[in-house]
Design an enzyme around this catalytic site. Structure first.
Site, PDB file in Angstrom:
ATOM      1  N   LYS A 191     -22.232  14.735   6.791  1.00  0.00           N
ATOM      2  CA  LYS A 191     -22.814  15.390   7.959  1.00  0.00           C
ATOM      3  C   LYS A 191     -23.778  14.439   8.655  1.00  0.00           C
ATOM      4  O   LYS A 191     -24.541  13.732   8.005  1.00  0.00           O
ATOM      5  CB  LYS A 191     -23.591  16.653   7.550  1.00  0.00           C
ATOM      6  CG  LYS A 191     -22.733  17.713   6.917  1.00  0.00           C
ATOM      7  CD  LYS A 191     -23.557  18.915   6.477  1.00  0.00           C
ATOM      8  CE  LYS A 191     -22.669  19.957   5.833  1.00  0.00           C
ATOM      9  NZ  LYS A 191     -23.433  21.131   5.379  1.00  0.00           N
ATOM     10  N   HIS A 226     -25.889  23.788   1.130  1.00  0.00           N
ATOM     11  CA  HIS A 226     -24.443  23.873   1.234  1.00  0.00           C
ATOM     12  C   HIS A 226     -23.751  22.550   0.934  1.00  0.00           C
ATOM     13  O   HIS A 226     -24.311  21.482   1.169  1.00  0.00           O
ATOM     14  CB  HIS A 226     -24.042  24.288   2.655  1.00  0.00           C
ATOM     15  CG  HIS A 226     -24.632  25.575   3.101  1.00  0.00           C
ATOM     16  ND1 HIS A 226     -24.991  25.805   4.409  1.00  0.00           N
ATOM     17  CD2 HIS A 226     -24.935  26.713   2.433  1.00  0.00           C
ATOM     18  CE1 HIS A 226     -25.484  27.028   4.534  1.00  0.00           C
ATOM     19  NE2 HIS A 226     -25.456  27.599   3.337  1.00  0.00           N
ATOM     20  N   TYR A 264     -24.493  19.233  14.316  1.00  0.00           N
ATOM     21  CA  TYR A 264     -24.101  18.232  13.328  1.00  0.00           C
ATOM     22  C   TYR A 264     -22.605  17.980  13.355  1.00  0.00           C
ATOM     23  O   TYR A 264     -21.809  18.864  13.626  1.00  0.00           O
ATOM     24  CB  TYR A 264     -24.574  18.592  11.918  1.00  0.00           C
ATOM     25  CG  TYR A 264     -24.123  19.916  11.370  1.00  0.00           C
ATOM     26  CD1 TYR A 264     -23.066  19.986  10.484  1.00  0.00           C
ATOM     27  CD2 TYR A 264     -24.783  21.087  11.717  1.00  0.00           C
ATOM     28  CE1 TYR A 264     -22.660  21.197   9.956  1.00  0.00           C
ATOM     29  CE2 TYR A 264     -24.393  22.305  11.193  1.00  0.00           C
ATOM     30  CZ  TYR A 264     -23.327  22.352  10.315  1.00  0.00           C
ATOM     31  OH  TYR A 264     -22.922  23.566   9.806  1.00  0.00           O
ATOM     32  N   ASP A 272     -26.556  32.871   1.293  1.00  0.00           N
ATOM     33  CA  ASP A 272     -27.511  31.856   0.841  1.00  0.00           C
ATOM     34  C   ASP A 272     -28.507  32.400  -0.179  1.00  0.00           C
ATOM     35  O   ASP A 272     -29.076  31.642  -0.955  1.00  0.00           O
ATOM     36  CB  ASP A 272     -28.255  31.232   2.025  1.00  0.00           C
ATOM     37  CG  ASP A 272     -27.384  30.278   2.819  1.00  0.00           C
ATOM     38  OD1 ASP A 272     -26.280  29.927   2.359  1.00  0.00           O
ATOM     39  OD2 ASP A 272     -27.816  29.872   3.913  1.00  0.00           O
TER      40      ASP A 272
END
Length: 182
Positions: free
Chosen positions: A72, A62, A132, A168
């Site tokens: 991130k 992603h 995260y 995904d």
């Protein structure tokens, strides 16, 4: 805090100081001051938390397009993952290269994945919880992805038949992906 450089410029492994005794342990999972002292200054605005019930769950790869690209800071609270960052900056000398790191509740390592990189992970054990921080809010119109099994990337995932979301499972190859990173 120990900062470990990876082969990809900007992607670093962070090992926090852990203070343990017979009761357990204590650690700072985030300190803006300590990261700034290490040259890693990011204005994190949101924390995310995911649970993957099965081993072999693969989330990714992603990223968000500019101007909503995200940095991130990834860690694992329970379980373990194989965490991957892929350089998607078109003019980078490491474009299309990736780095993979095991993050676990046991090793307490964190991975910093800056803007201009796609990110994904695969759970290694059941009931894995990943947390995260991001420096931009989620933006559905900027949300993009790359196929986890893109042969041009050759990522050495720990599974051959992962558990994927419908989304995904439909991401394009890097060569065909919408990408505005230079």
């Amino acid at each position: 805090m120990n900062i470990i450089q990876t082969k990809l410029d900007g992607v670093v492994i962070i090992e926090p100081a852990v203070f343990g005794d017979n009761r357990g342990f204590f650690m700072e999972t985030f300190s803006a001051q300590k990261l700034k002292e290490a040259g890693l200054e990011y204005p994190f605005v949101q924390d995310n938390h995911s649970l993957s019930v099965e081993a072999g769950v693969l989330r990714g790869l992603h990223y968000q397009l500019n101007p909503k690209a995200q940095t991130k800071l990834v860690r694992v609270a329970a379980g373990a993952i194989y965490d991957v960052a892929v350089d998607i900056r078109k003019n980078s000398p490491t474009y299309g290269q990736w780095v993979g790191v095991i993050l676990s509740a046991e090793n307490k390592r964190q991975l910093l994945v800056p803007q201009g990189f796609a990110h994904g992970f695969c759970t290694l054990v059941p009931n894995t919880e990943v947390l995260y921080k991001v420096d931009q809010y989620y933006s559905p119109e900027h949300d993009r992805g790359i196929a986890w099994n893109d042969p041009a990337l050759g990522i050495d995932w720990p599974v051959s038949k992962p558990v994927l979301s419908d989304k995904d499972g439909k991401h394009p190859l890097l060569a065909d992906a919408d990408n505005n990173f230079e």
